[in-house]
Enzyme design. Sequence first.
Site, PDB file in Angstrom:
ATOM      1  CD  GLN A   1      -3.067   1.087   2.067  1.00 52.78           C
ATOM      2  OE1 GLN A   1      -3.221   0.136   2.806  1.00 52.78           O
ATOM      3  NE2 GLN A   1      -3.873   2.128   2.072  1.00 52.78           N
ATOM      4  CG  PHE A   2       1.327   3.794  -3.616  1.00 51.68           C
ATOM      5  CD1 PHE A   2       1.335   5.168  -3.788  1.00 51.68           C
ATOM      6  CD2 PHE A   2       0.312   3.050  -4.198  1.00 51.68           C
ATOM      7  CE1 PHE A   2       0.344   5.790  -4.536  1.00 51.68           C
ATOM      8  CE2 PHE A   2      -0.679   3.658  -4.942  1.00 51.68           C
ATOM      9  CZ  PHE A   2      -0.666   5.035  -5.111  1.00 51.68           C
ATOM     10  CB  THR A   3      -1.940   5.429  -0.010  1.00 49.29           C
ATOM     11  OG1 THR A   3      -2.442   4.304   0.710  1.00 49.29           O
ATOM     12  CG2 THR A   3      -2.406   5.380  -1.456  1.00 49.29           C
TER      13      THR A   3
END
Length: 145
Positions: free
Chosen positions: A78-80
Amino acid sequence: MIALIQRVLNASVTVEGQTVGNIGPGLLVLLGVEQDDNEQKAVRLCERVLGYRIFGDENDKMNLNVQQAGGSLLVVSQFTLVADTQKGMRPSFSRGAVPQEADRLYQYFVGQCRERGIETQTGEFAADMKVALVNDGPVTFWLQV
């Protein structure tokens, strides 16, 4: 490297309608990889995730880690999580690792977990995933190395 961990009764991830990862009791690990992350940080974060005592013992106190509790992991990229949200109305992802390096370190983290003997399911890196979970507690922690 950041892990948002959630103690779950169950969790699953689907991609294009197909379930690619599914666990019963254990931890859902949302993993974010930053530019300066490396294998040493992945090892340290793996140790922290596996060692974090957030499962109840016989007195219902948080004294057991996921392995002692007999749980599994579902690790989802989850790059966010690495977003800079300090100003403006749109997040900046400039702190995030480039996709190839993020994928490599994500896979390395997963491998480290598996090497330590815990059942580890995954999502699909960079895919549009649907994550379902039943958070137990709720119990959620942010771990960063």
